[in-house]
Design an enzyme around this catalytic site. Structure first.
Site, PDB file in Angstrom:
ATOM      1  N   THR A   1      49.557  47.087  48.911  1.00 38.37           N
ATOM      2  CA  THR A   1      49.396  47.972  49.855  1.00 38.37           C
ATOM      3  C   THR A   1      47.943  48.726  49.937  1.00 38.37           C
ATOM      4  O   THR A   1      47.278  48.996  49.108  1.00 38.37           O
ATOM      5  CB  THR A   1      51.181  48.812  49.214  1.00 38.37           C
ATOM      6  OG1 THR A   1      50.191  49.487  48.168  1.00 38.37           O
ATOM      7  CG2 THR A   1      51.909  47.637  48.888  1.00 38.37           C
TER       8      THR A   1
ATOM      9  N   GLU B   1      46.742  47.917  44.667  1.00 33.95           N
ATOM     10  CA  GLU B   1      46.915  49.013  45.136  1.00 33.95           C
ATOM     11  C   GLU B   1      45.712  49.005  46.143  1.00 33.95           C
ATOM     12  O   GLU B   1      44.134  49.731  44.774  1.00 33.95           O
ATOM     13  CB  GLU B   1      47.485  50.324  44.341  1.00 33.95           C
ATOM     14  CG  GLU B   1      48.726  50.110  44.048  1.00 33.95           C
ATOM     15  CD  GLU B   1      48.852  51.569  43.090  1.00 33.95           C
ATOM     16  OE1 GLU B   1      50.137  51.899  43.970  1.00 33.95           O
ATOM     17  OE2 GLU B   1      48.450  51.688  42.575  1.00 33.95           O
ATOM     18  N   CYS B   2      45.581  49.189  46.936  1.00 34.08           N
ATOM     19  CA  CYS B   2      43.972  50.078  48.056  1.00 34.08           C
ATOM     20  C   CYS B   2      42.936  49.105  47.205  1.00 34.08           C
ATOM     21  O   CYS B   2      42.726  48.118  48.334  1.00 34.08           O
ATOM     22  CB  CYS B   2      44.062  51.523  46.992  1.00 34.08           C
ATOM     23  SG  CYS B   2      42.580  51.916  48.434  1.00 34.08           S
ATOM     24  N   GLY B   3      42.224  49.946  46.378  1.00 30.89           N
ATOM     25  CA  GLY B   3      41.431  48.956  45.719  1.00 30.89           C
ATOM     26  C   GLY B   3      41.706  46.995  45.494  1.00 30.89           C
ATOM     27  O   GLY B   3      40.866  46.383  45.286  1.00 30.89           O
TER      28      GLY B   3
END
EC number: 6.3.5.11
Length: 434
Positions: free
Chosen positions: A414, A313-315
């Site tokens: 994502t 997720e993201c990072g």
């Protein structure tokens, strides 16, 4: 568990500092405190946990739904839950502070910047109380905490200005020590920049701890739900300064249904023996040198190519890409699981609640399902022309404005952060043993 909501009249009025001072005041008065945060934020809760020595609960209607918010609140511990609001009391269409307070039937204590006002504090509080009726919201504005307020005549003027039915719960005096350094749009993590206890205790002494304890009320019990069956799965969760944005409920769900092991890519830990890997968000750009020089990301790339499911997720998405270029232009090699290259920017690129429609079955959702989450990032991604996506964006920006959920091997990454109440992590657990 009884509780109340500390809500700002707007962003930037010092809600986080007021929340920490209130937690300190109640703890000093003998209460056992459970902190919580309205909204999807990770940073404010880290400060709550540094003071309360207990993970802060995330309460967000968009991410969790009404039943999920009530259930997540009820999973807390302690005598009194102190809920920090998001933005101003009524701000936000996906999950405002007022919506959370109404869902849980908790009273609201307004945090008002009183640095240049006395009577105006009373007028502001009255306006916020009456506005609830004007918009047909069942919100109980019980009183105020005066931020940046001096004692003596200033404090007395604020007390006298409050109309009947609005209580004065104390003040936070001006103090340069009660400032949390900014990082990006938010603040530094609590582990990095915890406020000094001495300064918090000084602020706590000017708060009415017993009155705050008395105003708390208990929400209705959530409807009983049955937890899905355990699965024979071990999830490895990245946990360090680069991967620190994860909801406590996520790890709780993993432990309720399977086994959890943690590892640190920054330190260079080997990838544990596991059935799947979860790479939460965080600050990989601040630790890009360490990540590039360690063997962990390279091993993750090898394990992913062998079929190990990895969800980022993201990072985590950034770390799973081929490269990460900082805002200063320094390029760093990452895990190479995804056909993409990440670039950091000085301004944030997306900030919103998001809704995703699943185009093809993946680790966190089946085809045709919708998933709700939250995105906030300073990076952008260039993807190869043949890149595969799992989701179409109904709301939010995603990776390219129209899609999110970049696929590589059996892995998924994502920009959206999701909460376990969405069902995404249950699907992940079932997928890694499927």
């Amino acid at each position: 568990m009884q509780g109340f909501v500390l809500a700002g009249v707007s962003s930037g009025v010092g809600k986080t500092v007021a929340t920490l001072a209130v937690i300190q005041a109640l703890e000093d008065a003998g209460y056992d405190i459970q902190p919580a945060k309205a909204g999807p934020d990770f940073i404010d809760p880290s400060h709550h946990g540094a003071i309360a020595d207990r993970p802060s609960r995330t309460l967000d209607l968009w991410l969790e739904g009404e039943t999920g918010v009530r259930r997540n609140y009820a999973r807390g511990e302690g005598d009194v839950c102190v809920v920090e609001g998001v933005m101003g009391l009524y701000d936000g269409d996906g999950s405002s502070t007022a919506m959370v307070a109404e869902t849980l039937d908790l009273p609201v204590v307004l945090v008002i910047d009183a640095s240049a006002g006395m009577e105006s504090v009373g007028a502001t509080a009255l306006g916020f109380r009456e506005y609830a009726g004007a918009i047909d919201r069942d919100i109980d504005v019980a009183g105020v905490v005066a931020q940046q307020a001096h004692g003596g005549r200033h404090e007395e003027g604020i007390r006298e200005a409050l109309p009947d039915g609005l209580e004065y719960f104390g003040r936070i005096p001006p103090n340069p020590a009660l400032e949390i350094p900014d990082r990006h749009l938010g603040l530094e993590m609590g582990e990095e920049a915890a406020l000094p206890r001495e300064a918090l205790r000084e602020a706590a002494e000017t708060l009415e701890a017993e009155r705050l304890g008395d105003v708390a009320s208990a929400p209705p019990e959530p409807a009983a739900t049955e937890l899905p069956e355990p699965v024979d799965a071990t999830v490895a969760v990245a946990s360090d300064a680069a991967f620190c944005f994860r909801y406590p409920a996520t790890v709780e769900r993993f432990r309720e249904r399977g086994e959890v092991v943690t590892f640190s890519p920054v330190v260079g830990d080997p990838v544990p023996d596991c059935d799947g890997v979860y790479l939460p968000g965080g600050y990989p750009e601040l630790h890009a040198d360490a990540l590039e020089s360690s063997d962990t990301l390279a091993e993750l790339g090898d394990r992913a190519s062998d079929g190990l499911p990895i969800f980022g997720e993201c990072g985590g998405l950034m770390a799973m890409s081929r490269s990460l270029t900082t805002a200063k232009g320094d390029r760093h090699e990452m895990a190479g699981i995804l056909p993409a290259d990440v670039t950091m920017h000085d301004r944030y690129q997306a900030l919103d609640h998001v809704e995703l429609e699943t185009a093809r079955s993946t680790l966190t959702a089946d085809a045709g399902e919708t998933v709700r989450g939250h995105e906030f990032h300073y990076s952008s991604i260039d993807v190869d022309g043949d890149a595969r996506f799992a989701f179409e964006t109904v709301r939010g920006d995603g990776i390219d404005g129209d899609h999110d959920g970049l696929l590589g091997y059996e892995s998924l990454a994502t920009y959206a952060h999701v909460h376990p109440e969405s069902g995404a992590f249950d699907r992940f657990l079932e997928a890694v043993v499927g």
